[in-house]
Enzyme design. Sequence first.
Site, PDB file in Angstrom:
ATOM      1  N   HIS A 142       0.830  -1.218   0.000  1.00 13.43           N
ATOM      2  CA  HIS A 142       0.000   0.000   0.000  1.00 13.43           C
ATOM      3  C   HIS A 142       0.861   1.263   0.000  1.00 13.43           C
ATOM      4  CE1 HIS A 142      -3.686  -2.384   1.657  1.00 13.43           C
ATOM      5  NE2 HIS A 142      -3.535  -2.518   0.354  1.00 13.43           N
ATOM      6  N   CYS A 147       4.719  16.644 -12.765  1.00 12.30           N
ATOM      7  CA  CYS A 147       6.141  16.590 -13.152  1.00 12.30           C
ATOM      8  C   CYS A 147       6.892  15.439 -12.477  1.00 12.30           C
ATOM      9  CB  CYS A 147       6.839  17.915 -12.841  1.00 12.30           C
ATOM     10  SG  CYS A 147       7.090  18.190 -11.075  1.00 12.30           S
TER      11      CYS A 147
HETATM   12  P1  NAD Z   1      -7.481  -3.333  10.289  1.00 12.83           P
HETATM   13  O1  NAD Z   1      -7.551  -2.069  11.096  1.00 12.83           O
HETATM   14  O2  NAD Z   1      -8.623  -3.643   9.392  1.00 12.83           O
HETATM   15  O3  NAD Z   1      -7.315  -4.555  11.287  1.00 12.83           O
HETATM   16  C1  NAD Z   1      -6.343  -4.598  12.283  1.00 12.83           C
HETATM   17  C2  NAD Z   1      -6.537  -5.882  13.077  1.00 12.83           C
HETATM   18  O4  NAD Z   1      -5.464  -5.969  13.998  1.00 12.83           O
HETATM   19  C3  NAD Z   1      -7.848  -5.915  13.873  1.00 12.83           C
HETATM   20  O5  NAD Z   1      -8.550  -7.104  13.538  1.00 12.83           O
HETATM   21  C4  NAD Z   1      -7.393  -5.923  15.340  1.00 12.83           C
HETATM   22  O6  NAD Z   1      -8.137  -6.799  16.146  1.00 12.83           O
HETATM   23  C5  NAD Z   1      -5.969  -6.435  15.232  1.00 12.83           C
HETATM   24  N1  NAD Z   1      -5.058  -5.918  16.259  1.00 12.83           N
HETATM   25  C6  NAD Z   1      -4.947  -4.641  16.699  1.00 12.83           C
HETATM   26  N2  NAD Z   1      -3.951  -4.545  17.599  1.00 12.83           N
HETATM   27  C7  NAD Z   1      -3.438  -5.792  17.728  1.00 12.83           C
HETATM   28  C8  NAD Z   1      -2.399  -6.355  18.509  1.00 12.83           C
HETATM   29  N3  NAD Z   1      -1.683  -5.618  19.344  1.00 12.83           N
HETATM   30  N4  NAD Z   1      -2.152  -7.684  18.407  1.00 12.83           N
HETATM   31  C9  NAD Z   1      -2.893  -8.469  17.561  1.00 12.83           C
HETATM   32  N5  NAD Z   1      -3.879  -7.987  16.806  1.00 12.83           N
HETATM   33  C10 NAD Z   1      -4.148  -6.671  16.870  1.00 12.83           C
HETATM   34  O7  NAD Z   1      -6.096  -3.291   9.531  1.00 12.83           O
HETATM   35  P2  NAD Z   1      -5.606  -3.952   8.163  1.00 12.83           P
HETATM   36  O8  NAD Z   1      -6.114  -5.337   8.046  1.00 12.83           O
HETATM   37  O9  NAD Z   1      -4.156  -3.663   8.050  1.00 12.83           O
HETATM   38  O10 NAD Z   1      -6.341  -3.171   7.004  1.00 12.83           O
HETATM   39  C11 NAD Z   1      -6.567  -1.840   7.032  1.00 12.83           C
HETATM   40  C12 NAD Z   1      -5.706  -0.886   6.234  1.00 12.83           C
HETATM   41  O11 NAD Z   1      -5.228  -0.028   7.236  1.00 12.83           O
HETATM   42  C13 NAD Z   1      -4.480  -1.289   5.494  1.00 12.83           C
HETATM   43  O12 NAD Z   1      -4.686  -1.038   4.153  1.00 12.83           O
HETATM   44  C14 NAD Z   1      -3.389  -0.313   5.992  1.00 12.83           C
HETATM   45  O13 NAD Z   1      -2.762   0.319   4.896  1.00 12.83           O
HETATM   46  C15 NAD Z   1      -4.158   0.740   6.735  1.00 12.83           C
HETATM   47  N6  NAD Z   1      -3.593   1.299   7.957  1.00 12.83           N
HETATM   48  C16 NAD Z   1      -2.239   1.283   8.165  1.00 12.83           C
HETATM   49  C17 NAD Z   1      -1.715   1.784   9.344  1.00 12.83           C
HETATM   50  C18 NAD Z   1      -0.226   1.762   9.534  1.00 12.83           C
HETATM   51  O14 NAD Z   1       0.520   1.890   8.554  1.00 12.83           O
HETATM   52  N7  NAD Z   1       0.252   1.573  10.761  1.00 12.83           N
HETATM   53  C19 NAD Z   1      -2.569   2.291  10.328  1.00 12.83           C
HETATM   54  C20 NAD Z   1      -3.962   2.313  10.080  1.00 12.83           C
HETATM   55  C21 NAD Z   1      -4.472   1.803   8.885  1.00 12.83           C
END
Ligand code: NAD
Length: 243
Positions: free
Chosen positions: A121, A132
């Site tokens: 992503h 540009c």
């Molecule tokens: P999501 O938010 O849909 O899911 C995150 C999952 O992680 C949840 O199911 C949650 O229960 C679990 N989780 C949270 N903390 C945890 C922990 N400490 N241990 C274990 N599990 C944990 O995220 P996704 O599936 O990555 O999809 C969402 C999109 O979010 C992606 O496309 C990403 O690019 C974007 N995103 C990225 C960031 C980042 O770069 N840090 C932050 C927010 C969103």
Amino acid sequence: MNMQVEELKKRIGEASRICVFTGAGISTESGIPDFRSQNGLYRKNLEFSDVISTSFYQNNPVLFWELFKEIFRVKLLDEYEPNSGHYFIAELEEEKTVHVITQNIDGLHQKAGSTNVYEIHGTIKRAHCQKCGSEFGLNFLTKVELPSCTSCEEALKPNVVLFGDSIHWFEEAVEAALQSDLFIVMGSSLQVTPINQIPLLVRKHGQVPMVIINKEPTYYDYVFDNQIHLPIGEVVTALKSGK
Ligand code: NAD
């Protein structure tokens, strides 16, 4: 040690090519909220997927950049540090071939020392001018309200895959996943397409043991041999201490 974690420890010991697929959940213990914790948008009656989209960026660049910076804590980004989950994956490289497929845009896997990282992503650390092609770094993006190209004055586009864009590295990521002898998902709800198809492809085409570590169950848990519904930090501590 929890039986599922013990099983994972055994599988890691036996593996030589590990593919780790990560999502926002691996960075929550570094202080970066995952999608589910984005309350800020609700007060504006907007859905996350509406805002982080190519059409929203094109139609409302000023509001896009305001919300984008708020959602991804752009000002604080350089201050976030990798946590035990990122370091655990990086340290696996001392003994194994490791590929990381990450949905995250925060750069924390590289900061922890992982060398084979597919940022499917993109990255939040740079933005570019669509006219540009000039690139601008995080310092520039944080300084101004609407980051614009210094020569063309066009609103910059972040080097992040927005809804409506194509993802990066898909073929390479699938190849790394299929060639692994252990596939581990860490901290992803597996709700974002098309990248959530990778675990399904691994199950369909490979004979690879598959493990998911995610606090909550996901819709695709059934394709994994081993599901660990615990915080990643807790799992890593148990793997390292053997307790
Ligand atoms: P999501 O938010 O849909 O899911 C995150 C999952 O992680 C949840 O199911 C949650 O229960 C679990 N989780 C949270 N903390 C945890 C922990 N400490 N241990 C274990 N599990 C944990 O995220 P996704 O599936 O990555 O999809 C969402 C999109 O979010 C992606 O496309 C990403 O690019 C974007 N995103 C990225 C960031 C980042 O770069 N840090 C932050 C927010 C969103």
